[in-house]
Design an enzyme around this catalytic site. Structure first.
Site, PDB file in Angstrom:
ATOM      1  N   ASN A  43      -3.775  -6.717  -2.967  1.00 31.91           N
ATOM      2  CA  ASN A  43      -3.500  -6.815  -1.691  1.00 31.91           C
ATOM      3  C   ASN A  43      -3.951  -8.228  -1.063  1.00 31.91           C
ATOM      4  O   ASN A  43      -4.807  -8.926  -1.804  1.00 31.91           O
ATOM      5  CB  ASN A  43      -4.294  -5.683  -0.919  1.00 31.91           C
ATOM      6  CG  ASN A  43      -5.717  -5.552  -1.129  1.00 31.91           C
ATOM      7  OD1 ASN A  43      -6.086  -5.719  -2.474  1.00 31.91           O
ATOM      8  ND2 ASN A  43      -6.368  -4.964  -0.623  1.00 31.91           N
ATOM      9  N   GLU A  45      -5.168  -9.699   2.348  1.00 28.99           N
ATOM     10  CA  GLU A  45      -5.244  -9.658   3.855  1.00 28.99           C
ATOM     11  C   GLU A  45      -5.284 -11.064   4.670  1.00 28.99           C
ATOM     12  O   GLU A  45      -5.076 -11.857   4.097  1.00 28.99           O
ATOM     13  CB  GLU A  45      -6.784  -8.872   4.035  1.00 28.99           C
ATOM     14  CG  GLU A  45      -6.725  -7.574   3.412  1.00 28.99           C
ATOM     15  CD  GLU A  45      -7.962  -6.783   3.543  1.00 28.99           C
ATOM     16  OE1 GLU A  45      -9.328  -7.247   3.990  1.00 28.99           O
ATOM     17  OE2 GLU A  45      -8.055  -5.613   3.345  1.00 28.99           O
ATOM     18  N   CYS A  54       0.437  -5.345   0.949  1.00 29.37           N
ATOM     19  CA  CYS A  54      -0.095  -4.278  -0.113  1.00 29.37           C
ATOM     20  C   CYS A  54      -0.055  -4.667  -1.481  1.00 29.37           C
ATOM     21  O   CYS A  54       1.151  -5.371  -1.669  1.00 29.37           O
ATOM     22  CB  CYS A  54       0.274  -2.759   0.015  1.00 29.37           C
ATOM     23  SG  CYS A  54      -0.216  -2.089   1.706  1.00 29.37           S
ATOM     24  N   GLU A  56       1.142  -2.963  -4.048  1.00 28.39           N
ATOM     25  CA  GLU A  56       2.319  -2.251  -4.427  1.00 28.39           C
ATOM     26  C   GLU A  56       3.516  -3.118  -4.146  1.00 28.39           C
ATOM     27  O   GLU A  56       4.680  -3.234  -5.028  1.00 28.39           O
ATOM     28  CB  GLU A  56       2.495  -0.901  -4.045  1.00 28.39           C
ATOM     29  CG  GLU A  56       1.551   0.124  -4.300  1.00 28.39           C
ATOM     30  CD  GLU A  56       0.289   0.257  -3.606  1.00 28.39           C
ATOM     31  OE1 GLU A  56       0.017  -0.960  -2.952  1.00 28.39           O
ATOM     32  OE2 GLU A  56      -0.218   1.274  -3.421  1.00 28.39           O
ATOM     33  N   CYS A  88       0.110   3.913   0.338  1.00 21.95           N
ATOM     34  CA  CYS A  88       0.214   4.293   1.697  1.00 21.95           C
ATOM     35  C   CYS A  88       1.688   4.527   2.219  1.00 21.95           C
ATOM     36  O   CYS A  88       2.638   4.316   1.188  1.00 21.95           O
ATOM     37  CB  CYS A  88       0.143   2.825   2.665  1.00 21.95           C
ATOM     38  SG  CYS A  88       1.146   1.631   2.720  1.00 21.95           S
ATOM     39  N   CYS A  91       4.529   1.841   1.612  1.00 17.87           N
ATOM     40  CA  CYS A  91       4.672   1.199  -0.013  1.00 17.87           C
ATOM     41  C   CYS A  91       5.534   2.636  -0.583  1.00 17.87           C
ATOM     42  O   CYS A  91       6.349   2.185  -1.398  1.00 17.87           O
ATOM     43  CB  CYS A  91       3.393   1.059  -0.606  1.00 17.87           C
ATOM     44  SG  CYS A  91       2.504  -0.679  -0.171  1.00 17.87           S
TER      45      CYS A  91
HETATM   46  N1  THU Z   1      -3.670  -1.037   0.565  1.00 18.83           N
HETATM   47  C1  THU Z   1      -2.975  -1.662  -0.614  1.00 18.83           C
HETATM   48  O1  THU Z   1      -3.059  -2.620  -1.139  1.00 18.83           O
HETATM   49  N2  THU Z   1      -2.204  -0.390  -1.033  1.00 18.83           N
HETATM   50  C2  THU Z   1      -2.186   0.678  -0.463  1.00 18.83           C
HETATM   51  O2  THU Z   1      -1.222   1.459  -0.838  1.00 18.83           O
HETATM   52  C3  THU Z   1      -3.067   1.089   0.611  1.00 18.83           C
HETATM   53  C4  THU Z   1      -3.869   0.153   1.035  1.00 18.83           C
HETATM   54  C5  THU Z   1      -4.721  -2.228   0.957  1.00 18.83           C
HETATM   55  C6  THU Z   1      -4.098  -3.004   2.311  1.00 18.83           C
HETATM   56  C7  THU Z   1      -5.622  -3.527   2.771  1.00 18.83           C
HETATM   57  O3  THU Z   1      -5.931  -4.651   2.442  1.00 18.83           O
HETATM   58  C8  THU Z   1      -6.639  -2.573   2.217  1.00 18.83           C
HETATM   59  O4  THU Z   1      -5.931  -1.892   1.165  1.00 18.83           O
HETATM   60  C9  THU Z   1      -7.067  -1.338   2.986  1.00 18.83           C
HETATM   61  O5  THU Z   1      -6.284  -0.662   3.760  1.00 18.83           O
END
Ligand code: THU
Length: 144
Positions: A43, A45, A54, A56, A88, A91
């Site tokens: 991920n 941000e 994300c 994935e 999520c 994804c």
């Molecule tokens: N996140 C992912 O990378 N994948 C997911 O399926 C769920 C959330 C990341 C996004 C963000 O940087 C952090 O997790 C918190 O939500």
């Protein structure tokens, strides 16, 4: 491919996550049917929170940059986060695009023997797909 190789790749790439806001680091490692390569993502941000990428989706993008995923659909993806987490909703939709056979392995990086496995079709039942888009609205040749 051995699951251990994918797990190792996911654990490693998780260390690269850029998550100064949530502190929730996620790593993903993807394999395709009929290919030996591993595609990874973490991920990323952003100060504008909604722009976060994300793990994935990054892994899917990396695979698309190298292979035609219609020809070589995603077979298995290992996702690692602490605490253990399933992908999520956004994804799930992106993972389902190239086939519903994808196996999703969610792994706890603290206890790598603790994992949960799902089919993407189980995580996203009745998904919205290319077949739902009226043919005349696309320029992609397809069977149905
Ligand atoms: N996140 C992912 O990378 N994948 C997911 O399926 C769920 C959330 C990341 C996004 C963000 O940087 C952090 O997790 C918190 O939500």
């Amino acid at each position: 491919m051995a699951l251990a190789r994918l797990i190792e790749a996911a654990l490693q790439v998780r260390q690269q996550a850029y998550a100064p806001y949530s502190r929730f680091q996620v790593g993903a490692a993807l394999e395709l049917k009929g290919q030996e390569s591993i595609f990874v993502g973490c991920n990323v941000e952003n100060a504008s929170y909604g722009l976060t990428i994300c793990a994935e989706r990054m892994a899917i993008g990396a695979a698309v940059a190298k292979f035609d995923l219609v020809q070589y659909p995603p077979q298995r993806i290992v996702i690692t986060a602490s605490p253990i987490a399933a992908p999520c909703g956004a994804c799930r939709q992106v993972l389902a695009e190239f086939g519903l056979e994808l196996e999703v392995v969610c792994l706890d990086p603290e206890t790598p023997t603790n994992w949960q496995t799902y089919k993407i079709s189980e995580l996203l039942p009745n998904s919205f797909r290319l077949a739902h888009v009226p043919k005349e609205l696309t320029n992609t040749p397809r069977e149905s």
